[in-house]
Design a protein around this motif. Structure first.
Motif, PDB file in Angstrom:
ATOM      1  N   VAL A  60       0.845  -1.189   0.000  1.00 29.05           N
ATOM      2  CA  VAL A  60       0.000   0.000   0.000  1.00 29.05           C
ATOM      3  C   VAL A  60       0.876   1.232   0.000  1.00 29.05           C
ATOM      4  CG1 VAL A  60      -0.142  -0.041   2.544  1.00 29.05           C
ATOM      5  CG2 VAL A  60      -1.859   1.221   1.237  1.00 29.05           C
ATOM      6  N   GLU A  61       0.417   2.270  -0.674  1.00 27.12           N
ATOM      7  CA  GLU A  61       1.181   3.524  -0.671  1.00 27.12           C
ATOM      8  C   GLU A  61       0.245   4.715  -0.840  1.00 27.12           C
ATOM      9  OE1 GLU A  61       2.471   3.720  -5.390  1.00 27.12           O
ATOM     10  OE2 GLU A  61       3.852   2.800  -3.960  1.00 27.12           O
ATOM     11  N   PRO A  62       0.602   5.854  -0.247  1.00 21.38           N
ATOM     12  CA  PRO A  62      -0.177   7.077  -0.459  1.00 21.38           C
ATOM     13  C   PRO A  62       0.119   7.612  -1.858  1.00 21.38           C
ATOM     14  CG  PRO A  62       1.739   7.542   0.892  1.00 21.38           C
ATOM     15  CD  PRO A  62       1.736   6.069   0.681  1.00 21.38           C
ATOM     16  N   PRO A  63      -0.760   8.419  -2.406  1.00 21.97           N
ATOM     17  CA  PRO A  63      -0.515   8.947  -3.752  1.00 21.97           C
ATOM     18  C   PRO A  63       0.469  10.113  -3.733  1.00 21.97           C
ATOM     19  CG  PRO A  63      -2.549   9.831  -2.890  1.00 21.97           C
ATOM     20  CD  PRO A  63      -2.034   8.875  -1.843  1.00 21.97           C
ATOM     21  N   ALA A  64       1.284  10.213  -4.769  1.00 24.48           N
ATOM     22  CA  ALA A  64       2.138  11.391  -4.909  1.00 24.48           C
ATOM     23  C   ALA A  64       1.263  12.622  -5.145  1.00 24.48           C
ATOM     24  CB  ALA A  64       3.111  11.193  -6.063  1.00 24.48           C
ATOM     25  N   ASP A  65       0.158  12.417  -5.874  1.00 25.37           N
ATOM     26  CA  ASP A  65      -0.805  13.480  -6.137  1.00 25.37           C
ATOM     27  C   ASP A  65      -2.205  12.851  -6.074  1.00 25.37           C
ATOM     28  OD1 ASP A  65      -2.470  15.461  -7.044  1.00 25.37           O
ATOM     29  OD2 ASP A  65      -1.515  15.685  -9.008  1.00 25.37           O
ATOM     30  N   PRO A  66      -3.012  13.193  -5.071  1.00 29.35           N
ATOM     31  CA  PRO A  66      -4.338  12.579  -4.943  1.00 29.35           C
ATOM     32  C   PRO A  66      -5.201  12.700  -6.196  1.00 29.35           C
ATOM     33  CG  PRO A  66      -3.797  13.788  -2.956  1.00 29.35           C
ATOM     34  CD  PRO A  66      -2.720  14.113  -3.949  1.00 29.35           C
ATOM     35  N   ALA A  67      -4.992  13.741  -6.978  1.00 30.82           N
ATOM     36  CA  ALA A  67      -5.811  13.950  -8.169  1.00 30.82           C
ATOM     37  C   ALA A  67      -5.572  12.884  -9.240  1.00 30.82           C
ATOM     38  CB  ALA A  67      -5.539  15.336  -8.749  1.00 30.82           C
ATOM     39  N   THR A  68      -4.491  12.126  -9.103  1.00 26.99           N
ATOM     40  CA  THR A  68      -4.144  11.141 -10.139  1.00 26.99           C
ATOM     41  C   THR A  68      -4.573   9.717  -9.792  1.00 26.99           C
ATOM     42  OG1 THR A  68      -1.943  10.664  -9.193  1.00 26.99           O
ATOM     43  CG2 THR A  68      -2.110  12.526 -10.726  1.00 26.99           C
ATOM     44  N   VAL A  69      -5.181   9.499  -8.629  1.00 28.99           N
ATOM     45  CA  VAL A  69      -5.459   8.140  -8.159  1.00 28.99           C
ATOM     46  C   VAL A  69      -6.268   7.336  -9.171  1.00 28.99           C
ATOM     47  CG1 VAL A  69      -6.645   6.764  -6.411  1.00 28.99           C
ATOM     48  CG2 VAL A  69      -5.243   8.712  -5.718  1.00 28.99           C
TER      49      VAL A  69
END
Length: 324
Positions: A60-69
């Motif tokens: 699991v990883e957080p997004p570098a940019d949430p808008a790109t998920v």
């Protein structure tokens, strides 16, 4: 004889390796944001090796940019992701091939917040006021619906794009209210700083309830790997059920895996607000209620946020039949 024995042992070894490869499917989940109480069940499932038990090699990883998920999922760069029903519907309207497969938080966390000292308690009270929002257009539609529901004039509002500095903007009194802030997060942050807030919930003012957090995958992954999708949903559901039964322990585990990013004071309070929502999901954590999904989708259509001819039934799949 020895040669035959060697061949037999080699065959067994090869079969074992092959069997191991078949059993363990690598799966990547991308979060919607940095790790917080909303994600506690994921890390509980990791800690208890629930994914491994279901033959999943999980990361699991957080997004570098949430808008790109959603685009990461659609392209296959990530197998699964967490995101939000409104955004998924907007993406589907733009032909992004993603689909909701589980409901995580079945009620809006988004809200209107005002400072307790302002005595602004309802949409009607906001007439003529400055409202900060994060620049997300559909939030304005939500605000307008809430105002209309309270027989208030939304044309009197001064709506200001403040990005994600919602709490800070409210505390500095540059605005009278904010919309787009989570009542399970920002309100706790402000309370910890000595500022109590009033919460105006959208689903109490004519905005149909929706799934704030959903599990998403691509149409291709669902088509090609249906068994893995089912196993993943089952694993996630089990992790969240454990988090429901021991909420503070779930935050201990969340912190263990994310020591540098978790705000403990916020997430320990936040999980107590989330547990009743996780529990209140048709008795089966992860299920998606068709009526709820369609009613909110129809609201988005009525607000012209998505096309009237978008086939909503293709935007989600309910896997409650595999859940306990």
């Amino acid at each position: 004889m020895k040669f035959s024995l060697i061949l037999i042992l080699m065959s067994i070894f090869i079969l074992a390796c092959s069997s191991s490869d078949e059993k363990n499917q690598e799966v990547l989940l991308t979060l919607d944001w940095y790790p917080n109480a909303n994600h506690a069940g994921i890390y509980v499932a990791m800690e208890h090796k629930i994914f491994e038990k279901n033959s999943i090699d999980f990361s699991v990883e957080p997004p570098a940019d949430p808008a790109t998920v959603l685009n990461l999922i659609a392209s296959g760069e990530s197998d699964f992701g967490l995101f939000y029903q409104p955004d998924l519907l907007l993406a589907r309207d733009q032909d992004v091939p993603v689909i909701a497969i589980a409901g995580i938080v079945p009620r809006p966390l988004n809200s209107i917040m005002t400072l307790k000292s302002s005595n602004l308690l309802s949409p009607k009270d906001l007439e003529g006021k400055k409202i900060g929002f994060p620049g997300i257009p559909w939030n304005q539609s939500m605000l307008n619906t809430m105002m209309k529901c309270d027989n208030a004039d939304s044309s009197t509002l001064d709506v200001i794009d403040v990005g994600w500095s919602l709490g800070q903007t409210l505390l500095s009194k540059n605005v009278d209210a904010i919309i787009g802030a989570y009542w399970t997060h920002e309100s706790i942050v402000m309370s910890n700083e000595g500022y109590e807030t009033n919460i105006i919930y959208p689903d109490e003012w004519c905005v149909p309830p929706y799934y704030e957090l959903i599990l998403v995958t691509s149409e291709e992954n669902l088509q090609k790997n249906p068994e893995i999708v089912e196993k993943f949903i089952i694993s996630l559901s089990e992790g969240y059920r454990k988090a429901i039964s021991e909420p503070q322990n779930s935050i201990d585990i969340l912190i263990k895996y994310n020591q540098d990013s978790v705000d403990e004071k916020v997430d320990r309070a936040g999980v107590e607000l989330l547990v009743p929502l996780w529990e209140n999901n048709n008795g089966r954590f992860g299920s998606i209620d068709q009526k709820k999904w369609l009613e909110f989708s129809d609201w988005m259509k009525s607000e012209k946020l998505i096309s009237s001819d978008l086939d909503i039934n293709k935007t989600y799949k309910d896997f409650s039949y595999v859940l306990r």
